[in-house]
Enzyme design. Structure first.
Site, PDB file in Angstrom:
ATOM      1  N   GLY A   7       0.877  -1.183  -0.173  1.00 15.02           N
ATOM      2  CA  GLY A   7       0.063   0.088   0.084  1.00 15.02           C
ATOM      3  C   GLY A   7       0.862   1.260  -0.061  1.00 15.02           C
ATOM      4  N   GLY A  10      -0.645   4.501  -1.180  1.00 11.26           N
ATOM      5  CA  GLY A  10      -1.774   4.870  -0.337  1.00 11.26           C
ATOM      6  C   GLY A  10      -1.507   6.204   0.593  1.00 11.26           C
ATOM      7  CG  MET A  11      -3.154   9.715   3.729  1.00 13.46           C
ATOM      8  SD  MET A  11      -4.773  10.078   4.487  1.00 13.46           S
ATOM      9  CE  MET A  11      -5.240   8.982   5.595  1.00 13.46           C
ATOM     10  CB  VAL A  12      -1.176   4.572   5.971  1.00 19.16           C
ATOM     11  CG1 VAL A  12      -0.262   4.167   6.904  1.00 19.16           C
ATOM     12  CG2 VAL A  12      -2.346   5.123   6.681  1.00 19.16           C
ATOM     13  CG  LEU A 101      -0.799   0.127   9.268  1.00 17.04           C
ATOM     14  CD1 LEU A 101      -1.361   1.047  10.330  1.00 17.04           C
ATOM     15  CD2 LEU A 101       0.342  -0.623   9.488  1.00 17.04           C
ATOM     16  CB  SER A 103      -9.649   0.214  10.832  1.00 15.85           C
ATOM     17  OG  SER A 103     -10.708   1.035  11.022  1.00 15.85           O
ATOM     18  CB  SER A 104     -10.564   2.556  15.950  1.00 20.55           C
ATOM     19  OG  SER A 104     -11.027   3.630  14.801  1.00 20.55           O
ATOM     20  CE1 TYR A 132     -10.797  -1.068   5.229  1.00 21.21           C
ATOM     21  CE2 TYR A 132     -11.365  -0.192   7.650  1.00 21.21           C
ATOM     22  CZ  TYR A 132     -10.170  -0.240   6.464  1.00 21.21           C
ATOM     23  OH  TYR A 132      -9.186   0.153   6.850  1.00 21.21           O
ATOM     24  CE  LYS A 136      -8.119  -2.702   7.223  1.00 19.36           C
ATOM     25  NZ  LYS A 136      -6.655  -2.986   6.711  1.00 19.36           N
ATOM     26  CB  CYS A 161      -8.065   7.009  16.133  1.00 17.59           C
ATOM     27  SG  CYS A 161      -7.071   8.386  15.818  1.00 17.59           S
ATOM     28  CG  LEU A 163      -5.354   7.274  10.219  1.00 11.93           C
ATOM     29  CD1 LEU A 163      -4.608   6.398   9.371  1.00 11.93           C
ATOM     30  CD2 LEU A 163      -4.347   8.071  11.465  1.00 11.93           C
ATOM     31  CG  HIS A 176     -12.231   8.604   6.038  1.00 10.86           C
ATOM     32  ND1 HIS A 176     -11.036   7.719   5.051  1.00 10.86           N
ATOM     33  CD2 HIS A 176     -12.574   7.219   6.705  1.00 10.86           C
ATOM     34  CE1 HIS A 176     -11.187   6.637   5.339  1.00 10.86           C
ATOM     35  NE2 HIS A 176     -12.162   6.304   5.978  1.00 10.86           N
ATOM     36  CD1 TRP A 199     -24.331  14.911   5.679  1.00  9.91           C
ATOM     37  CD2 TRP A 199     -23.959  12.655   5.485  1.00  9.91           C
ATOM     38  NE1 TRP A 199     -24.520  14.449   4.253  1.00  9.91           N
ATOM     39  CE2 TRP A 199     -24.191  13.082   4.122  1.00  9.91           C
ATOM     40  CE3 TRP A 199     -23.782  11.398   6.002  1.00  9.91           C
ATOM     41  CZ2 TRP A 199     -23.939  12.149   3.440  1.00  9.91           C
ATOM     42  CZ3 TRP A 199     -23.462  10.365   4.925  1.00  9.91           C
ATOM     43  CH2 TRP A 199     -23.760  10.880   3.461  1.00  9.91           C
TER      44      TRP A 199
END
Length: 308
Positions: A7, A10-12, A101, A103-104, A132, A136, A161, A163, A176, A199
């Site tokens: 990845g 990707g962002m991370v 990695l 996810s919460s 998802y 995980k 948490c 990101l 997100h 929202w």
């Protein structure tokens, strides 16, 4: 060490690569075309040829509430398959260290906050991102099973948490909350809009960490993996309401209009705050404040010309 980073585009992954120059380690960062994680044979062949000392698994299909609701099959199937392929191939080819990695969103929707690592699989998941989360959970449990049954192997899971930050996605259909709100408020200022919709009632609470801080944690974890807990939350240990995020982003961008709440829209879990007790014991803490992180992210947004 020779470290395989999945990845990397990707962002991370991109943020980890930015900080990797501060380490003595060699990073392999293949693209998805060079290493297709959905093809178990290709994954195994790559690991056999490269023989990395560690794998950091960041790859995945990611997105916000809208994306998860629109395509839960892809979020479940692709993320599960990628996780199983890279973890089992690492085990079979003798990779001694693995940082997974997660996810919460794995935590039960009704769990008491702050969310401790022991709460995984103790209750019903949040329906808006269940696929998802299931993927995980599978990877997280698989790493636990390997660590518990194979002496000398460290296959451990990092649970960040929410990101935001550099290399984020700003398309509202795939992003997100924070990047989506940055784009929304930026467009409102450009278009001289007098109001912005939020929202729900805006009282749901979320914990968002600047992604460069997560990358900093990963760099710290590489050299301390043996003392790192099996599963470890990584976050701020504090949260804010959606309304508060809107307010800070509006201040940074310069929006002075009003906010209108759309109570017909889904809002997800009411609160999702991680317990950072193990993180503190592990000896790491985040560095970036919310306002500083939003400002850095907005400057990145303007610099990268996401503004079509």
């Amino acid at each position: 060490m020779k470290i395989l980073l999945t990845g990397a585009n990707g962002m991370v992954g991109k943020n980890i690569l930015r900080l990797s120059t501060k380490t003595p380690h060699k990073f392999l960062a293949p693209s998805s075309a060079e290493l297709n994680l959905l093809d178990s044979h290709s994954v195994r062949e790559f690991l056999q040829n490269e023989k990395p000392d560690m794998v950091i698994h960041c790859a995945g299909v990611v997105g916000g509430i809208q994306a998860n609701i629109a395509d839960p099959v892809k979020f479940l199937v692709d993320n599960t398959q990628m996780g199983i392929n890279i973890i089992t191939a690492s085990l079979d080819t003798g990779v001694p260290n693995f940082i997974n990695l997660s996810s919460s969103c794995m935590y039960p929707r009704g769990a008491q906050n702050p969310l401790s690592e022991e709460l995984i699989l103790t209750g019903e998941l949040e329906p808006t991102n269940e696929g998802y989360a299931l993927a995980k959970i599978t990877s997280t449990r698989l790493c636990e099973y390997i660590s518990n049954t194979h002496s000398g192997l460290s296959y451990k899971t990092v649970i960040p948490c929410n990101l935001y930050g550099y290399y984020d996605k700003f398309d509202p259909k795939h992003s997100h909350m924070i990047p989506a709100v940055i784009k929304k408020i930026h467009d409102a200022v450009i278009n001289k809009s007098s109001s912005i919709d939020i929202w729900g009632d805006g009282e749901a609470r979320r914990e968002f960490m600047f992604v460069e801080d997560l990358a900093d944690f990963v760099v710290y974890a590489i050299d301390n993996i043996n003392k790192m807990p099996q599963n470890i939350n990584v976050g701020l240990g504090t949260d804010y309401t959606i309304n508060e995020y809107y307010k800070v982003i509006a201040e940074v961008i310069g929006f002075e209009g009003e906010f209108i709440h759309d109570l017909s829209k889904p809002v997800g879990m009411k609160q999702k705050l991680i317990d950072d007790s193990k993180l503190a014991e592990f000896g790491w803490r985040h560095k970036t404040s919310l306002k500083e992180g939003v400002l850095k992210t907005y400057k990145h947004y303007l610099r990268e010309d996401y503004n079509d």
